[in-house]
Every structure is written in C-alpha cells, then in structure tokens.
Design an enzyme around this catalytic site. Structure first.
Site, PDB file in Angstrom:
ATOM      1  CG  HIS A  12     -10.407   4.897  -0.737  1.00 21.71           C
ATOM      2  ND1 HIS A  12      -9.168   5.264  -1.220  1.00 21.71           N
ATOM      3  CD2 HIS A  12     -10.156   4.116   0.343  1.00 21.71           C
ATOM      4  CE1 HIS A  12      -8.232   4.741  -0.461  1.00 21.71           C
ATOM      5  NE2 HIS A  12      -8.796   4.029   0.491  1.00 21.71           N
ATOM      6  CD  GLU A  48      -4.313   0.905   7.660  1.00 20.13           C
ATOM      7  OE1 GLU A  48      -5.166   1.730   8.007  1.00 20.13           O
ATOM      8  OE2 GLU A  48      -4.133   0.564   6.473  1.00 20.13           O
ATOM      9  CE1 TYR A  53      -9.033   0.626  -1.178  1.00 19.92           C
ATOM     10  CE2 TYR A  53      -8.342  -1.631  -0.859  1.00 19.92           C
ATOM     11  CZ  TYR A  53      -8.539  -0.365  -0.368  1.00 19.92           C
ATOM     12  OH  TYR A  53      -8.209  -0.102   0.934  1.00 19.92           O
ATOM     13  CB  CYS A  73      -0.873  -0.023   1.257  1.00 14.08           C
ATOM     14  SG  CYS A  73      -1.761   1.505   1.575  1.00 14.08           S
ATOM     15  CD  GLU A  79      -4.588  -1.391   2.633  1.00 13.30           C
ATOM     16  OE1 GLU A  79      -3.742  -1.775   1.817  1.00 13.30           O
ATOM     17  OE2 GLU A  79      -4.452  -0.390   3.354  1.00 13.30           O
ATOM     18  CB  CYS A  84      -5.118   6.382  -3.121  1.00 16.62           C
ATOM     19  SG  CYS A  84      -3.902   5.120  -3.076  1.00 16.62           S
ATOM     20  CB  THR A  89      -4.184   4.132   4.987  1.00 17.53           C
ATOM     21  OG1 THR A  89      -5.169   3.147   5.252  1.00 17.53           O
ATOM     22  CG2 THR A  89      -3.147   3.575   4.041  1.00 17.53           C
ATOM     23  CB  CYS A 124      -3.643  -0.068  -5.139  1.00 20.93           C
ATOM     24  SG  CYS A 124      -4.724  -0.656  -3.812  1.00 20.93           S
TER      25      CYS A 124
END
Ligand code: SF4
Ligand code: FE
Length: 484
Positions: free
Chosen positions: A290, A255, A294, A98, A444, A102, A189, A296
C-alpha cells in the site's frame, strides 16, 4: 470486466447500512456527498475499456488466463509492479483525488503471499480457499475494501488486555459452519463503494492475542455490518446549488467507520485464524504494497502543478523567474515521489507463492517521502495562487444580481480569462491544499497507509545498520571488536 455503468448498477443492488449526519442513507449511490467518490472508483472500470489505457489498466489473470482489471490482479513480475505504480499515477492525475480501489488490490496481494506461507508452516488450506475467493473477485470484477485499522482503544495495551476487547476486531464464537466476529475498522477508504470487505489484523500479535489474529472476506452488505461516514472539511459545500465552490465537483474520496456487530463468517471465507505469528507479516506485506500505491499522490501532484501554472497565467505572473522556479521545484518533488514507487516495484521479488512483493524498505522510503513532499508542493501552489484563494466570496454571490457584477469586474486577472474560470482554478487549488479534499491529498498523504512513524519503524528494522558499520570500519582500518 464491468463497465463504469455496470459498476454503478451493481452498487445499487447492494443493501448497505450507511449512516451520515445521524440518519440512515437509503440511496447511497446518488447521495451528493458520496457520489464524487463513487465517480472516482467508476473511472477505474471506465479506463479499463479504453484502448489507450488497456496496457496499464488491465492484466492477464494467472488463474484463468482471462483479461482482468489490474485492480483485481496478483502481481506476477516486477513489470506488473511497475504497471501498478503507473496505474496509480494515471488514476490520481485523472481524478485529482483518491480512487480507493488500491486498498483491495493490496489486500489481495498480501493475502496471496501470507496464506501460502501459513499453509507451508502449518499444513492448513488457506491458500486454496483464498484462490477460490480471488477467482470470484476477478470473474465478477469486484471492488474490495481492505480493512486493517482497528480502533485500538488504549494504545499502550495489546489487544487481549484492552478493558473492552472489541477495540480490536476479534472472534467471539466459532462452530462447524464458521466464526462470529465483533469489532470495528476505522478510516475505511471507499468502504461504501465496495462489493466486498477484506479484514486483516492491524498489529503484530502474541499467543494471548490469537482470537484477534483473524483475516476474512465478506460481501459488504452482510447482516451486522454498519457504515458510519466520516466528515470531510467543507463536505456540505457539495449540497449547495453552485458547483464551483466544491473545487473538484466530479471526483473525491471518502472514509467510514465500519462496525462489525456479531457478524457471521463462513469457514470458506476465513484466510487466517489464530496463526498469530503471521499477523505482523500480513500487516507488513499489506503496508509495503500500500505504501507503493502512494504513487497516486504523484498523479494528484500532476494536476496541482498544472493548476498552479494555470493560475499563474490567469494572474499574469507566469513569466516571473521565481514563479518558473517554483514550478520546477514542485515538479522535482513530485517526480521524487514517483521515483520511490517505481524503485520499490523494479526491485520487487518473487515470493514462494509466485506473487511478486515490492522491495519493502524502498516502499517505506517512498511513503515516508509522501508524508512530507506534498506539503511543500501544496505550500508552493498556495504561494503561486495568492490570497484570493481563501477570501473568494461564494458562488451564490457571484451569481447574485446585486453584487455579482462587482465581483466579476474586480476579481478579474488576465483580460482574456473570465473571472469564473479564475475562480474554478482557485477553488480547485483550495480543494487540494486546504482540506476540502483531505481524502485525496494532504492529510491522506500523511496518515494513509500508516502514519510517518510506522514507516520509520520498518525503515529501522530493514536498514541493516551493522552492514553499514562493517563497511565503514573496514575503510577506516578498524579491525578489533569494540565493547560498546
Ligand atoms: Fe489508493 Fe492513494 Fe486512495 Fe490509498 S490514497 S486508496 S493508494 S488512491
Ligand atoms: Fe490509503
């Protein structure tokens, strides 16, 4: 735009109050447990200066016309949204983790839509304030933490009925200079790698909750903000001398629980206060942006598929037809994740403020897939890797004069590959599949940007079931009204 080095230097100038293992961390940037997550954010700065990635990593500011990092950009077209998807995939594939930035980008975009809409309804001046703030963020190329999730206390009660009102962040005082807020935001995050923290409400609200309907931004080292780092499974492996057991020694995520202990916010930093009807809309818009982000995970999937193919070759199983088929299946699943993110971007539409918002139904479908498919991809990777992934002795054993030679001899696969390289890949797959990188892949994928049920609620709301029924009834020749 800042370089990666300038970004690191800018973090050193912050005076954050960070706690981990019960102690205050004085040097956050060099802490060995936090450092890999800083490296991941630093790459968002580094790649923006690389000509090969300029198209994806940068954009033209609609405010100043200057070239800015895309993470600070407000999407001006569906093409911008697609580039955002590709940026997420690229970053995920470069870090295998991560990269945190973002959340701030998605908060800025959601606020650009909502502040405009609140003003249109109430004649307030939030949008102008927000644009001034946005220009500051863009000009200084800042990383923002988007803070949405309250700690929520008793889930059956709305904010104003909680026995302890601080379970949802709220305003405790206001005067002509600004407001004072108290509460906490969970699962933040990249919080301690951020220059700014953007707070938004976490649920839809009614009139009685209006003190909780608040959105604002503050410098991350504002007096009264405290960060308590969350643990990650195997985090202390990062304190060991050997690097291989970390799995992904360079990059990671983090986190934190962020506590707001009576923190003052000046009015020019307040973007919503008491407009409770807009709390739910802000949540939905942020969540949709968001959920698109993802993509990602398809980038992280790329490196996991690459690692699975590599370990198959190191083990000597890569020519077996079932292994080839498993790699194909992993690829199919991973591209399905990417397809959902691209689709909601292409179908994005212009909002009254000019900002492009993703297709919210497709964004939720995208994220719902992300709560499932990476688990199957990880299952296949573990199948291909073999059991040694979890029975492998430690780096120190491999380096020991007494037992190291035995380990290096007996744990070899293909003769042309060193046992050390074989270990590197196995630890990397372990890192992604078994929780050493919970922030980065599986957990996540499940809970980030909202747990699966949160997407199902939005899918239900937007599925237009009546229209589907009307289509079916028409084809069936059903004309009369039924009384069901
Ligand atoms: Fe970005 Fe993905 Fe990390 Fe969320 S999980 S902050 S979308 S990299
Ligand atoms: Fe997230």
């Amino acid at each position: 735009m800042m370089t990666a080095k300038e970004y690191e230097a800018s973090l050193r100038r912050l005076n954050l109050k960070v706690y981990m293992f019960g102690r205050r961390i004085e040097n956050v940037v060099d802490d060995p447990i936090i450092r890999p997550s800083m490296n991941a954010v630093a790459l968002t700065y580094g790649l923006a200066h690389d000509p090969a990635y300029r198209e994806i990593m940068t954009a033209t500011s609609h405010l100043t016309g200057k070239t800015i990092n895309r993470f600070c950009h407000i999407h001006q077209s569906a093409d911008d949204l697609v580039k955002k998807t590709d940026m997420g995939r690229l970053m995920g594939s470069m870090t295998g983790s991560c990269f945190q930035r973002c959340v701030g980008m998605d908060s800025l975009n959601a606020l650009s839509v909502t502040t405009f809409d609140i003003d249109a309804e109430y004649g307030t001046a939030y949008y102008k304030r927000f644009l001034k703030y946005l220009e500051y963020v863009q000009e200084n190329d800042l990383t923002c933490d988007g803070a949405m999730t309250d700690t929520k206390g008793d889930r059956s009660l709305p904010p104003h009925q909680q026995p302890d009102p601080d379970m949802y962040l709220h305003v405790v005082k206001e005067d002509e200079n600004g407001i004072v807020v108290r509460g906490a935001k969970a699962h933040q995050t990249g919080a301690v790698n951020s220059h700014e923290i953007i707070v938004m409400p976490t649920v839809s609200m009614r009139e009685a909750d209006q003190d909780f309907a608040v959105s604002f931004a503050l410098p991350s080292d504002t007096e009264g903000i405290i960060y308590i780092m969350g643990r990650q499974s195997c985090d202390t492996r990062k304190l060991e001398k050997g690097r291989i057991d970390c799995g992904n020694p360079l990059f990671g995520g983090h986190e934190a629980l962020v506590v707001f202990d009576n923190v003052f916010v000046p009015w020019e930093r307040v973007f919503m206060y008491k407009e409770y009807e807009f709390a739910g809309r802000l949540v939905e818009q942020f969540a949709s942006y968001h959920r698109q982000s993802y993509a990602c995970k398809s980038g992280v999937g790329d490196v996991l598929i690459g690692a699975a193919q590599t370990i198959a070759e190191f083990n000597g199983t890569h020519k077996a037809s079932h292994i080839k088929d498993k790699i194909i299946e992993m690829t199919h699943l991973n591209e399905t994740l990417y397809a959902g993110s691209v689709a909601c971007a292409c179908k994005g539409e212009k909002q009254p403020s000019g900002t492009y918002l993703v297709h919210t139904l497709l964004a939720n479908v995208c994220k719902q897939n992300v709560t499932r498919l990476p688990f199957e991809i990880a299952r296949l990777a573990q199948d291909i890797a073999g059991g040694l992934m979890v029975t492998l002795p430690s780096d120190e054993d491999f380096n020991s004069a007494e037992v190291g030679p035995w380990l290096n001899k007996y744990l070899k696969g293909n003769d042309s590959v060193s046992t050390t390289d074989r270990r590197r890949v196995l630890r990397f797959i372990e890192n992604l599949c078994l929780g050493t990188a919970a922030v980065g892949y599986l957990t996540e994928s499940m809970h980030g940007a909202g747990s699966p049920q949160a997407q199902r609620i939005m899918i239900a709301r937007q599925s237009d079931i009546q229209k589907k029924q009307a289509l079916a009834k028409k084809l069936c020749g059903i004309t009369g009204k039924s009384n069901v």
